[in-house]
Scaffold this motif. Sequence first.
Motif, PDB file in Angstrom:
ATOM      1  N   ARG A 184     -12.431 -14.856 -28.603  1.00 37.32           N
ATOM      2  CA  ARG A 184     -13.826 -15.027 -28.212  1.00 37.32           C
ATOM      3  C   ARG A 184     -13.877 -15.745 -26.861  1.00 37.32           C
ATOM      4  NH1 ARG A 184     -17.364 -14.106 -32.456  1.00 37.32           N
ATOM      5  NH2 ARG A 184     -19.010 -15.163 -31.253  1.00 37.32           N
ATOM      6  N   ILE A 185     -14.646 -15.187 -25.926  1.00 38.51           N
ATOM      7  CA  ILE A 185     -14.731 -15.749 -24.579  1.00 38.51           C
ATOM      8  C   ILE A 185     -16.177 -15.710 -24.089  1.00 38.51           C
ATOM      9  CG2 ILE A 185     -12.373 -15.119 -23.936  1.00 38.51           C
ATOM     10  CD1 ILE A 185     -13.545 -12.703 -22.450  1.00 38.51           C
ATOM     11  N   PRO A 186     -16.539 -16.594 -23.153  1.00 32.76           N
ATOM     12  CA  PRO A 186     -17.871 -16.506 -22.539  1.00 32.76           C
ATOM     13  C   PRO A 186     -17.926 -15.358 -21.543  1.00 32.76           C
ATOM     14  CG  PRO A 186     -16.629 -18.295 -21.565  1.00 32.76           C
ATOM     15  CD  PRO A 186     -15.789 -17.776 -22.694  1.00 32.76           C
ATOM     16  N   VAL A 187     -19.123 -14.880 -21.282  1.00 32.42           N
ATOM     17  CA  VAL A 187     -19.296 -13.777 -20.350  1.00 32.42           C
ATOM     18  C   VAL A 187     -19.232 -14.262 -18.904  1.00 32.42           C
ATOM     19  CG1 VAL A 187     -20.867 -11.965 -19.561  1.00 32.42           C
ATOM     20  CG2 VAL A 187     -20.645 -12.455 -22.007  1.00 32.42           C
ATOM     21  N   LEU A 188     -19.826 -15.407 -18.644  1.00 33.13           N
ATOM     22  CA  LEU A 188     -19.806 -15.949 -17.293  1.00 33.13           C
ATOM     23  C   LEU A 188     -18.520 -16.731 -17.053  1.00 33.13           C
ATOM     24  CD1 LEU A 188     -23.498 -17.196 -16.906  1.00 33.13           C
ATOM     25  CD2 LEU A 188     -22.523 -14.946 -16.375  1.00 33.13           C
ATOM     26  N   ASP A 189     -18.146 -16.832 -15.800  1.00 31.43           N
ATOM     27  CA  ASP A 189     -16.902 -17.499 -15.426  1.00 31.43           C
ATOM     28  C   ASP A 189     -16.945 -18.980 -15.838  1.00 31.43           C
ATOM     29  OD1 ASP A 189     -14.613 -18.489 -14.262  1.00 31.43           O
ATOM     30  OD2 ASP A 189     -14.910 -17.428 -12.361  1.00 31.43           O
ATOM     31  N   PRO A 190     -16.022 -19.435 -16.686  1.00 31.13           N
ATOM     32  CA  PRO A 190     -16.027 -20.853 -17.104  1.00 31.13           C
ATOM     33  C   PRO A 190     -15.839 -21.818 -15.934  1.00 31.13           C
ATOM     34  CG  PRO A 190     -14.608 -19.528 -18.536  1.00 31.13           C
ATOM     35  CD  PRO A 190     -14.985 -18.650 -17.384  1.00 31.13           C
ATOM     36  N   ASP A 191     -15.207 -21.363 -14.850  1.00 29.84           N
ATOM     37  CA  ASP A 191     -15.004 -22.244 -13.698  1.00 29.84           C
ATOM     38  C   ASP A 191     -16.320 -22.649 -13.039  1.00 29.84           C
ATOM     39  OD1 ASP A 191     -12.295 -22.136 -14.089  1.00 29.84           O
ATOM     40  OD2 ASP A 191     -11.939 -20.575 -12.594  1.00 29.84           O
ATOM     41  N   LEU A 192     -17.373 -21.870 -13.292  1.00 29.52           N
ATOM     42  CA  LEU A 192     -18.669 -22.219 -12.719  1.00 29.52           C
ATOM     43  C   LEU A 192     -19.159 -23.575 -13.214  1.00 29.52           C
ATOM     44  CD1 LEU A 192     -20.525 -18.772 -12.983  1.00 29.52           C
ATOM     45  CD2 LEU A 192     -19.616 -19.839 -10.920  1.00 29.52           C
ATOM     46  N   TRP A 193     -18.722 -23.964 -14.402  1.00 30.40           N
ATOM     47  CA  TRP A 193     -19.206 -25.211 -14.995  1.00 30.40           C
ATOM     48  C   TRP A 193     -18.611 -26.441 -14.319  1.00 30.40           C
ATOM     49  CZ3 TRP A 193     -23.068 -25.531 -18.598  1.00 30.40           C
ATOM     50  CH2 TRP A 193     -23.517 -24.315 -19.108  1.00 30.40           C
ATOM     51  N   SER A 194     -17.691 -26.230 -13.422  1.00 28.48           N
ATOM     52  CA  SER A 194     -17.182 -27.352 -12.648  1.00 28.48           C
ATOM     53  C   SER A 194     -17.818 -27.408 -11.259  1.00 28.48           C
ATOM     54  CB  SER A 194     -15.656 -27.241 -12.487  1.00 28.48           C
ATOM     55  OG  SER A 194     -15.309 -26.040 -11.805  1.00 28.48           O
ATOM     56  N   GLY A 195     -18.863 -26.594 -11.050  1.00 28.49           N
ATOM     57  CA  GLY A 195     -19.499 -26.600  -9.735  1.00 28.49           C
ATOM     58  C   GLY A 195     -20.827 -25.878  -9.683  1.00 28.49           C
ATOM     59  N   TRP A 196     -20.814 -24.582  -9.362  1.00 28.63           N
ATOM     60  CA  TRP A 196     -22.009 -23.838  -8.991  1.00 28.63           C
ATOM     61  C   TRP A 196     -23.053 -23.709 -10.089  1.00 28.63           C
ATOM     62  CZ3 TRP A 196     -23.292 -23.379  -4.261  1.00 28.63           C
ATOM     63  CH2 TRP A 196     -22.352 -23.199  -3.256  1.00 28.63           C
ATOM     64  N   ILE A 197     -22.653 -23.789 -11.359  1.00 25.19           N
ATOM     65  CA  ILE A 197     -23.620 -23.549 -12.427  1.00 25.19           C
ATOM     66  C   ILE A 197     -24.665 -24.646 -12.502  1.00 25.19           C
ATOM     67  CG2 ILE A 197     -22.499 -24.740 -14.358  1.00 25.19           C
ATOM     68  CD1 ILE A 197     -24.074 -21.226 -14.422  1.00 25.19           C
ATOM     69  N   TRP A 198     -24.315 -25.857 -12.074  1.00 25.32           N
ATOM     70  CA  TRP A 198     -25.223 -26.993 -12.252  1.00 25.32           C
ATOM     71  C   TRP A 198     -26.476 -26.893 -11.385  1.00 25.32           C
ATOM     72  CZ3 TRP A 198     -24.694 -29.182 -16.597  1.00 25.32           C
ATOM     73  CH2 TRP A 198     -23.428 -29.260 -17.199  1.00 25.32           C
ATOM     74  N   PRO A 199     -26.395 -26.585 -10.095  1.00 29.57           N
ATOM     75  CA  PRO A 199     -27.649 -26.387  -9.361  1.00 29.57           C
ATOM     76  C   PRO A 199     -28.474 -25.229  -9.903  1.00 29.57           C
ATOM     77  CG  PRO A 199     -25.749 -25.794  -8.015  1.00 29.57           C
ATOM     78  CD  PRO A 199     -25.224 -26.504  -9.212  1.00 29.57           C
ATOM     79  N   ILE A 200     -27.798 -24.199 -10.408  1.00 28.04           N
ATOM     80  CA  ILE A 200     -28.535 -23.074 -11.000  1.00 28.04           C
ATOM     81  C   ILE A 200     -29.323 -23.540 -12.214  1.00 28.04           C
ATOM     82  CG2 ILE A 200     -28.266 -20.875 -12.211  1.00 28.04           C
ATOM     83  CD1 ILE A 200     -25.892 -20.272 -10.386  1.00 28.04           C
TER      84      ILE A 200
END
Length: 312
Positions: A206-222
């Motif tokens: 089981r995996i997430p659809v979005l890139d997990p690496d985003l949670w260490s950067g770009w996902i937060w402003p989004i």
Amino acid sequence: MSTNTLTERYVHEVVRRLPADQRDDIADELRTTIADTIEARDPARPETVEREVLSEMGDPIRHAARYADRPLALIGPDLYPTYIRLLAFLLTTVLPVITAVFVLLEIVDGNGLGAAVGAGVETVFTVGAQMVTVLTVLFAVAERAGHRKGTLIRTTDWTPDDLPETREPQKVGIGAVLTAVWYALLLGLTVWQQLSEPYRTDGGERIPVLDPDLWSGWIWPILIGLAGLVVLALVRVVTHGWTSRLAVLHAIAQAVFVLPLAWILQQRQIFNPDFLADVTDNTTPEVYTGAALIVLVASLIAVVNGFRAAKK
């Protein structure tokens, strides 16, 4: 046009620029003042006298400034209405046209959608900032020049004919609720897919659809931008519409949300590499760039519509 309609339009234009906790009291005060003045002058001609009274009260933007918690120091109340209207016109009409021209020029020159997106973003920020700065400086200089000469610089005389039609709160409320639900859904799905890892690979992982690496950067402003858009939409439900302050905050929230999203789309960093490998993704870079451009254009339209609604 009835007396009540014209008065209500004037009251609406004044109080929508004030803090929410002051609006009801000031609206009642204005209605009473207008009605008493009409009654004292000539109750037999209410519509004619009402226009005279509202004309003497002056531009509702200037009238609202008298109730503000802080004075309009940089640009005084005589120039402020024209300044706000001209600034709104530049940002909601001229700036989108200039941005579209630069984007089209990049596409015609064959520089690709990526360069077009970059040109559009750069134009919005650079030209928009220049418009705000130059216009503010010009009006501030004019304000001080007028005071040094001991004269007030008057703009075009305001009349009740300049009052916009009052919007229907019910329609505004429904649209704002739907907007809040949409952004809340995007916010919830983004967090849910990371926590629940909904996609199952052929190997059973089981995996997430979005890139997990985003949670260490770009996902937060989004996420912050999405949360801000939800809150602002709910505020519109409570206040029954747009104000100039809400339009500015909405533009900021859109930028915080959309600019990082467009960037990771253009860089093809939005989806989990394991997810793409499992679904054998054959999507070309142009598709991602096109999606980024669509997101930017949709956001720009939303911002423009917000400023236009605030002027009504």
